[in-house]
Design an enzyme around this catalytic site. Structure first.
Site, mmCIF file in Angstrom:
data_model
loop_
_atom_site.group_PDB
_atom_site.id
_atom_site.type_symbol
_atom_site.label_atom_id
_atom_site.label_comp_id
_atom_site.label_asym_id
_atom_site.label_seq_id
_atom_site.Cartn_x
_atom_site.Cartn_y
_atom_site.Cartn_z
ATOM 1 N N GLN A 55 57.323 -9.555 -17.371
ATOM 2 C CA GLN A 55 57.835 -8.470 -17.138
ATOM 3 C C GLN A 55 57.606 -7.539 -18.796
ATOM 4 O OE1 GLN A 55 61.535 -7.258 -15.357
ATOM 5 N NE2 GLN A 55 61.250 -5.264 -15.238
ATOM 6 N N ARG A 64 61.700 -8.993 2.835
ATOM 7 C CA ARG A 64 61.259 -7.535 2.099
ATOM 8 C C ARG A 64 60.346 -7.062 2.916
ATOM 9 N NH1 ARG A 64 65.644 -7.026 -1.317
ATOM 10 N NH2 ARG A 64 65.716 -9.216 -2.294
#
Length: 217
Positions: free
Chosen positions: A84, A165
């Site tokens: 990230q 999801r």
């Protein structure tokens, strides 16, 4: 939000089909790579629920312009690798953030939201200008703040990820990302992902009383 499939295991159907065939053969996977109809064979194996063989296929995505709220949910999926964008080493001088649709739909609430974002960045920049390190100034930045993340998962974990999801009950932003990832996976490897998606794509909803009542078939 931008979702890109950066790379995946070459010829994933052949690799996974050969691995599956080797479980029931005296030959090794290297001798079974060119067996006929790997896509059809693998689709049948997956349909039976024998999903360990698809762990040999790995997919890597770049996801850009999503919120830190999304990535906080994403990293709960432990059988994956994540890289990230760092707020310690990347200065976030200009406001960049996700506005939830429920807020964007109401001009007054959106104005209030954007004022809060502007205040957060004004404080961040003031602290930075005063010599506070980025790793400490970032504490005032909101969950809405834009971030980029690289994601790698094997095909089995991706199917599990999509079952959770892509569900209508998933939070809207991570559902949007999952839907985009699923579309790319279906294009790259339909034998594995043809029936992937929310759990209701393959059978009854597991949410019980919390079911949305609207299957995503």
């Amino acid at each position: 939000m931008k979702v890109t499939l950066l790379a995946h295991t070459p010829e994933p159907e052949k690799i996974c089909a050969a691995a599956a065939r080797s479980c029931y053969s005296g030959d090794g996977a290297s001798d079974l790579l060119d067996a006929k109809d790997p896509e059809k064979f693998l689709a049948g194996v997956v349909k039976m629920g024998h999903e360990s063989v698809i762990e040999h296929a790995v997919f890597t995505f770049s996801v850009e312009g999503v919120s830190r709220s999304l990535t906080h949910q994403l990293v709960r999926h432990r059988i994956a690798s994540f890289s990230q964008q760092s707020q310690r080493y990347v200065s976030i001088d200009e406001p960049g953030y996700v506005v939830p649709p429920t807020i964007a739909a109401d001009p007054e609430k959106e104005k209030l939201f954007r004022e809060a974002m502007d205040k957060a960045w004004s404080t961040y920049n003031a602290l930075s200008d005063a010599g506070i390190p980025a790793e400490d100034a970032r504490y005032v930045l909101p969950n809405a703040c834009f971030t980029n993340i690289t994601i790698t998962m094997n095909a089995r974990e991706l199917r599990h990820f999509f079952s959770l999801r892509c569900c209508n009950r998933a939070q809207w932003e991570i559902r949007e990302m999952a839907d985009k990832m699923l579309e790319l996976c279906k294009e790259a490897c339909p034998a594995i992902f043809a029936d992937a998606g929310a759990s209701c794509v393959r059978g009854p909803c597991p949410e019980g009383k919390k079911s949305c009542g609207h299957p995503r078939r």
